[in-house]
Motif scaffolding. Structure first.
Motif, short mmCIF file in Angstrom:
data_model
loop_
_atom_site.label_atom_id
_atom_site.label_comp_id
_atom_site.label_asym_id
_atom_site.label_seq_id
_atom_site.Cartn_x
_atom_site.Cartn_y
_atom_site.Cartn_z
N ARG A 222 -18.39 22.75 -18.06
CA ARG A 222 -18.88 23.91 -17.29
C ARG A 222 -20.39 24.09 -17.47
O ARG A 222 -21.10 24.39 -16.51
CB ARG A 222 -18.16 25.18 -17.75
N GLN A 223 -20.85 23.95 -18.69
CA GLN A 223 -22.27 24.12 -18.97
C GLN A 223 -23.11 23.09 -18.21
O GLN A 223 -24.16 23.41 -17.65
CB GLN A 223 -22.53 24.03 -20.47
N GLN A 224 -22.61 21.84 -18.18
CA GLN A 224 -23.33 20.81 -17.45
C GLN A 224 -23.32 21.08 -15.95
O GLN A 224 -24.33 20.91 -15.26
CB GLN A 224 -22.73 19.43 -17.74
N ALA A 225 -22.16 21.49 -15.44
CA ALA A 225 -22.06 21.81 -14.00
C ALA A 225 -22.98 22.96 -13.64
O ALA A 225 -23.63 22.95 -12.58
CB ALA A 225 -20.61 22.16 -13.65
N GLU A 226 -23.06 23.96 -14.51
CA GLU A 226 -23.95 25.11 -14.26
C GLU A 226 -25.40 24.65 -14.24
O GLU A 226 -26.19 25.09 -13.39
CB GLU A 226 -23.75 26.17 -15.34
N ALA A 227 -25.77 23.75 -15.15
CA ALA A 227 -27.13 23.24 -15.18
C ALA A 227 -27.45 22.46 -13.91
O ALA A 227 -28.60 22.44 -13.45
CB ALA A 227 -27.33 22.35 -16.40
N ASP A 228 -26.42 21.83 -13.33
CA ASP A 228 -26.60 21.05 -12.10
C ASP A 228 -26.38 21.89 -10.84
O ASP A 228 -26.41 21.36 -9.73
CB ASP A 228 -25.62 19.86 -12.09
N HIS A 229 -26.12 23.20 -11.03
CA HIS A 229 -25.90 24.13 -9.91
C HIS A 229 -24.70 23.71 -9.05
O HIS A 229 -24.75 23.74 -7.82
CB HIS A 229 -27.16 24.23 -9.03
N LEU A 230 -23.61 23.34 -9.72
CA LEU A 230 -22.41 22.89 -9.02
C LEU A 230 -21.24 23.82 -9.31
O LEU A 230 -21.05 24.25 -10.46
CB LEU A 230 -22.03 21.46 -9.46
N PRO A 231 -20.43 24.16 -8.30
CA PRO A 231 -19.25 25.01 -8.53
C PRO A 231 -18.18 24.24 -9.30
O PRO A 231 -18.12 23.00 -9.26
CB PRO A 231 -18.78 25.33 -7.11
N VAL A 232 -17.32 24.99 -9.99
CA VAL A 232 -16.31 24.40 -10.87
C VAL A 232 -14.92 24.91 -10.51
O VAL A 232 -14.74 26.10 -10.26
CB VAL A 232 -16.60 24.72 -12.35
N VAL A 233 -13.95 24.00 -10.50
CA VAL A 233 -12.53 24.35 -10.39
C VAL A 233 -11.82 23.69 -11.56
O VAL A 233 -11.95 22.49 -11.77
CB VAL A 233 -11.91 23.86 -9.07
N ALA A 234 -11.08 24.48 -12.35
CA ALA A 234 -10.34 23.94 -13.48
C ALA A 234 -8.85 23.91 -13.15
O ALA A 234 -8.30 24.89 -12.64
CB ALA A 234 -10.59 24.77 -14.74
#
Length: 362
Positions: A222-234
């Protein structure tokens, strides 16, 4: 034709398992690399409570929902941009999709091998992102060389595109995706089919013991996705696959018991709609009530072409009523009496949940 989303990631992260769960299809999902070579394509119905309510009111003989396609693409490896692990083939398959769902493994299982010595979701995200960047950089450098030659002999169109190509090259050389540039939607970028210009979501494939994705591995991703400005689905691919084998009533009971909430499919569809900025409009033609998916801001004439090219070519006007107005009026007759139905021209931007009757002549 629906919009599609390519499922990508490293080998053995659970792409095919998630694809099976999403599409209720049975494709190979084994614990070894390159199980998938040819892409599997599954069309999934988009659940739509507004379409269901319209169907209850209109009572058509046929109801056709809209859909999205998911494409299961084989695992990419480090060096894919240079052709390693059939990388050229798989990268080419990614170029054909509208959006990317990057599956990241966030669970440990000694029975399922991982391409690295240890599972590091942030590093896994970085590997895939880098391969996509390098693949794009090769395309841009080739294009720059070609347009540079043309510009030297006086080609004005080639000269005009050089500055943009240099901007894109600099972005890629810094390891950043093209989607972060304002120019990502430009005709030149679309023409080149750049991978990092495509919208992307990160899909965390979490373990059965962590269905909400609250564990340490998931948080790292999640932290990496946030840094890359990407939405997340778990989601848990294993749980979703098991649930896909049950009938709807059993699925609902299990989800309620386990407090799982909406299905992974529903959440991925919502994320896909948001990524591509899609909306839905409805038509009632003859005995059929149908939903259609288009990008937000689509002109009425172009939307008509989604139904049939003759409608676009011979477009006259669009007779429009919004879903909320239709429901408030109770039926089309009352809506017409209340003046809630309006006529729009070819440049009208179709709104989410518009109900449209196209007038055309060919």
């Amino acid at each position: 034709m629906g919009f599609n989303c390519g499922i990508v990631g490293l080998p053995n992260v659970g792409k095919s398992t998630i694809f099976n769960a999403l599409t209720a299809m049975s494709v190979p999902a084994e614990a070894f690399p390159f199980c998938t070579i040819d892409p599997n394509v599954g069309r999934v119905i988009v659940a739509d409570e507004h379409l269901d309510e319209l169907a209850r009111r209109v009572q058509p003989e046929k109801v056709t929902p809209t859909h999205l396609e998911f494409v299961d693409i084989a695992g990419l490896v480090k060096g894919a941009s240079k052709g390693d692990g059939l990388g050229n083939l798989f990268l080419g398959q990614i170029r054909a999709v509208d959006a990317i769902a990057h599956v990241v493994r966030c669970f440990r299982d000694p029975d399922v091998a991982h391409v690295a010595a240890d599972i590091d979701p942030a590093d896994d995200i970085g590997v895939i992102n880098l391969e996509l960047v390098l693949a794009d950089l090769a395309v841009v450098e080739n294009r720059l060389e070609k347009q540079g030659r043309l510009a030297k002999v006086g080609d004005k169109a080639a000269r005009a595109g050089l500055a943009l190509l240099e901007e894109i090259k600099l972005q890629l050389e810094q390891g950043r995706p093209v989607r972060q540039l304002e120019a990502a939607a430009s005709p030149l970028v679309r023409e080149m089919g750049l991978l990092t210009a495509k919208p992307m979501m990160i899909v965390l494939n979490v373990g059965e013991e962590d269905p909400a994705g609250a564990g340490a591995l998931a948080q790292t991703a999640r932290q990496q996705a946030e840094a890359d400005h990407l939405p997340v689905v778990a989601l848990s691919g294993k749980i979703e696959a098991e649930l896909a084998a049950l009938d709807p009533a059993e699925q609902q009971e299990y989800r309620a018991t386990m407090e799982l909430g909406d299905s992974g499919l529903q959440r991925m569809i919502r994320a896909g709609y948001a990524l591509l900025d899609l909306i839905t409009f409805y038509t009632t033609v003859g005995v059929e009530l149908r939903a259609w998916t288009i990008p937000r801001g689509t002109p009425a004439q172009t939307a008509a072409g989604r139904i049939h090219s003759d409608m676009e070519r011979g477009f006259i006007k669009a007779e429009v009523i919004h879903y909320d107005d239709f429901i408030a009026a109770g039926n089309e007759h009352r809506a017409r009496e209340a003046g809630l139905i309006h006529m729009e021209g070819k440049e009208y931007a179709v709104q989410d949940r518009d109900i449209i009757r196209f007038r055309f002549n060919v």
